[in-house]
Design a protein around this motif. Structure first.
Motif, PDB file in Angstrom:
ATOM      1  N   PRO A  65     -11.218   1.250  58.678  1.00 22.63           N
ATOM      2  CA  PRO A  65     -10.195   0.207  58.790  1.00 22.63           C
ATOM      3  C   PRO A  65      -9.519   0.209  60.154  1.00 22.63           C
ATOM      4  CG  PRO A  65      -9.319   2.058  57.559  1.00 22.63           C
ATOM      5  CD  PRO A  65     -10.771   2.370  57.827  1.00 22.63           C
ATOM      6  N   THR A  66      -8.879  -0.892  60.472  1.00 17.03           N
ATOM      7  CA  THR A  66      -8.045  -0.979  61.665  1.00 17.03           C
ATOM      8  C   THR A  66      -6.709  -0.305  61.416  1.00 17.03           C
ATOM      9  OG1 THR A  66      -9.107  -3.082  62.219  1.00 17.03           O
ATOM     10  CG2 THR A  66      -7.027  -2.594  63.325  1.00 17.03           C
ATOM     11  N   ALA A  67      -6.183  -0.441  60.194  1.00 21.28           N
ATOM     12  CA  ALA A  67      -4.918   0.181  59.814  1.00 21.28           C
ATOM     13  C   ALA A  67      -4.905   0.370  58.306  1.00 21.28           C
ATOM     14  CB  ALA A  67      -3.737  -0.680  60.262  1.00 21.28           C
ATOM     15  N   GLY A  68      -3.970   1.189  57.849  1.00 21.51           N
ATOM     16  CA  GLY A  68      -3.861   1.457  56.426  1.00 21.51           C
ATOM     17  C   GLY A  68      -4.496   2.782  56.043  1.00 21.51           C
ATOM     18  N   GLU A  69      -4.488   3.059  54.755  1.00 20.12           N
ATOM     19  CA  GLU A  69      -4.961   4.350  54.254  1.00 20.12           C
ATOM     20  C   GLU A  69      -5.913   4.145  53.084  1.00 20.12           C
ATOM     21  OE1 GLU A  69      -2.475   8.239  53.662  1.00 20.12           O
ATOM     22  OE2 GLU A  69      -2.396   7.137  51.757  1.00 20.12           O
ATOM     23  N   VAL A  70      -7.001   4.918  53.085  1.00 21.35           N
ATOM     24  CA  VAL A  70      -7.931   4.947  51.958  1.00 21.35           C
ATOM     25  C   VAL A  70      -8.100   6.403  51.546  1.00 21.35           C
ATOM     26  CG1 VAL A  70     -10.236   4.397  51.100  1.00 21.35           C
ATOM     27  CG2 VAL A  70      -9.175   2.938  52.823  1.00 21.35           C
ATOM     28  N   ARG A  71      -7.682   6.706  50.349  1.00 26.48           N
ATOM     29  CA  ARG A  71      -7.877   8.058  49.817  1.00 26.48           C
ATOM     30  C   ARG A  71      -8.899   8.003  48.698  1.00 26.48           C
ATOM     31  NH1 ARG A  71      -4.302  11.706  51.850  1.00 26.48           N
ATOM     32  NH2 ARG A  71      -5.189  13.244  50.413  1.00 26.48           N
ATOM     33  N   LEU A  75      -9.498  13.255  49.459  1.00 23.82           N
ATOM     34  CA  LEU A  75     -10.000  13.028  50.808  1.00 23.82           C
ATOM     35  C   LEU A  75      -9.334  11.812  51.432  1.00 23.82           C
ATOM     36  CD1 LEU A  75     -12.138  13.637  53.068  1.00 23.82           C
ATOM     37  CD2 LEU A  75     -13.651  12.037  51.863  1.00 23.82           C
ATOM     38  N   ASP A  76      -8.656  11.999  52.554  1.00 25.48           N
ATOM     39  CA  ASP A  76      -8.103  10.878  53.307  1.00 25.48           C
ATOM     40  C   ASP A  76      -9.209  10.370  54.227  1.00 25.48           C
ATOM     41  OD1 ASP A  76      -6.818   9.075  54.919  1.00 25.48           O
ATOM     42  OD2 ASP A  76      -5.073  10.339  55.295  1.00 25.48           O
ATOM     43  N   MET A  77      -9.862   9.283  53.816  1.00 23.12           N
ATOM     44  CA  MET A  77     -11.035   8.785  54.540  1.00 23.12           C
ATOM     45  C   MET A  77     -10.682   8.207  55.907  1.00 23.12           C
ATOM     46  SD  MET A  77     -13.074   7.006  51.361  1.00 23.12           S
ATOM     47  CE  MET A  77     -14.288   6.274  52.453  1.00 23.12           C
ATOM     48  N   THR A  78      -9.416   7.911  56.127  1.00 26.64           N
ATOM     49  CA  THR A  78      -9.009   7.345  57.409  1.00 26.64           C
ATOM     50  C   THR A  78      -8.691   8.420  58.437  1.00 26.64           C
ATOM     51  OG1 THR A  78      -6.752   7.154  56.518  1.00 26.64           O
ATOM     52  CG2 THR A  78      -8.144   5.198  56.420  1.00 26.64           C
ATOM     53  N   ARG A  79      -8.797   9.688  58.041  1.00 22.81           N
ATOM     54  CA  ARG A  79      -8.453  10.768  58.968  1.00 22.81           C
ATOM     55  C   ARG A  79      -9.572  11.785  59.137  1.00 22.81           C
ATOM     56  NH1 ARG A  79      -3.042  10.715  60.218  1.00 22.81           N
ATOM     57  NH2 ARG A  79      -1.726   9.395  58.878  1.00 22.81           N
ATOM     58  N   VAL A  80     -10.779  11.414  58.756  1.00 20.20           N
ATOM     59  CA  VAL A  80     -11.905  12.341  58.899  1.00 20.20           C
ATOM     60  C   VAL A  80     -12.890  11.792  59.911  1.00 20.20           C
ATOM     61  CG1 VAL A  80     -11.648  13.248  56.566  1.00 20.20           C
ATOM     62  CG2 VAL A  80     -13.163  11.300  56.968  1.00 20.20           C
ATOM     63  N   ASP A  81     -13.758  12.678  60.434  1.00 22.66           N
ATOM     64  CA  ASP A  81     -14.709  12.247  61.456  1.00 22.66           C
ATOM     65  C   ASP A  81     -15.972  11.661  60.820  1.00 22.66           C
ATOM     66  OD1 ASP A  81     -16.233  14.421  60.568  1.00 22.66           O
ATOM     67  OD2 ASP A  81     -15.686  15.697  62.261  1.00 22.66           O
TER      68      ASP A  81
END
Length: 239
Positions: A65-71, A75-81
């Motif tokens: 995503p461009t912004a927002g959060e997906v868990r 697992l926080d999918m917006t903060r993993v490589d």
């Protein structure tokens, strides 16, 4: 596999996706909030361009995503490589698309075995094909199968690794009504019997009859959510 219906599989908050197209920015998602609990069968309904596929691709780790959060669970999918997202796709998600993407030179059994060879705790190809009603087509090539049978091979391939989540993008879009119902029966049975959390994209409102919940999208936002207190069997659908 956990089976607590109150456990959250996906928790999506403020999800935004913007695609730059030259000097123009296309807003595919505009602050989407969505929670999907364990074992739910949810239909994402809406016209082309409503953001359904973008949402599904982000849920599956195919896009970010461009912004927002997906868990996804913890697992926080917006903060993993990218490597962690690859692992997530391989271990946790089964994908089914409108077009079957089978390898023509391989039999049904061999097409499914492509996944079982790399999964951690897979079914056998024979088990997966039996679940979708193709135990008598194990050694048939795609050219020897109908469109509905090919799609069921694709579903068997998706579930053979025992995914936690099954994500389907217009799985009946290339099929006639009768064949589409056969495919939907396979997907519905997997959700009911294996408890696989399932999300199906469609523009066909009739498919919502067999879901636990219908999430309607338009212009990148969720405009309505409807829960079905009693799901209709696939055989009773009015297409």
């Amino acid at each position: 596999m956990p089976s607590d219906p109150n456990e959250t599989v996906y928790d999506i908050r403020g999800l935004t996706k913007v695609y730059p197209m030259g000097e123009v920015q296309v807003h595919a998602l505009r602050g989407v909030n969505l929670r999907i609990p364990e074992s739910e069968f949810v239909v994402l309904l809406g016209p082309s361009g409503s953001g359904k596929s973008t949402l599904l691709n982000i849920m599956g780790g195919l896009d970010v995503p461009t912004a927002g959060e997906v868990r996804y669970r913890d697992l926080d999918m917006t903060r993993v490589d990218a490597n962690r997202l690859t692992w997530f796709r391989r271990e946790s998600v089964g994908f089914v698309f409108q077009f079957y993407n089978l390898i023509p030179s391989l039999t049904a059994r061999e097409n499914v075995s492509l996944v079982t060879d790399i999964a951690t705790d897979p079914m056998t190809a024979e088990e997966a094909l039996d679940i979708v009603g193709l135990s008598d087509r194990l050694d048939h090539f795609p050219s020897q199968l109908s469109g509905g049978q090919q799609q069921r091979v694709a579903i068997a391939r998706a579930i053979a690794k025992r995914p936690d989540v099954l994500l389907c993008d217009e799985p009946t879009g290339a099929l006639d009504a009768h064949t589409g119902i056969t495919v939907l029966e396979a997907i519905s049975n997997i959700n009911a019997e294996l408890g696989t959390t399932t999300a199906v994209i469609t523009h066909n409102a009739a498919i919502g009859q067999i879901a636990d919940r219908i999430v309607s999208m338009r212009d990148g936002v969720i405009v309505d959510e409807t829960c079905n207190s009693t799901k209709a069997p696939v055989s009773s659908m009015s297409w």
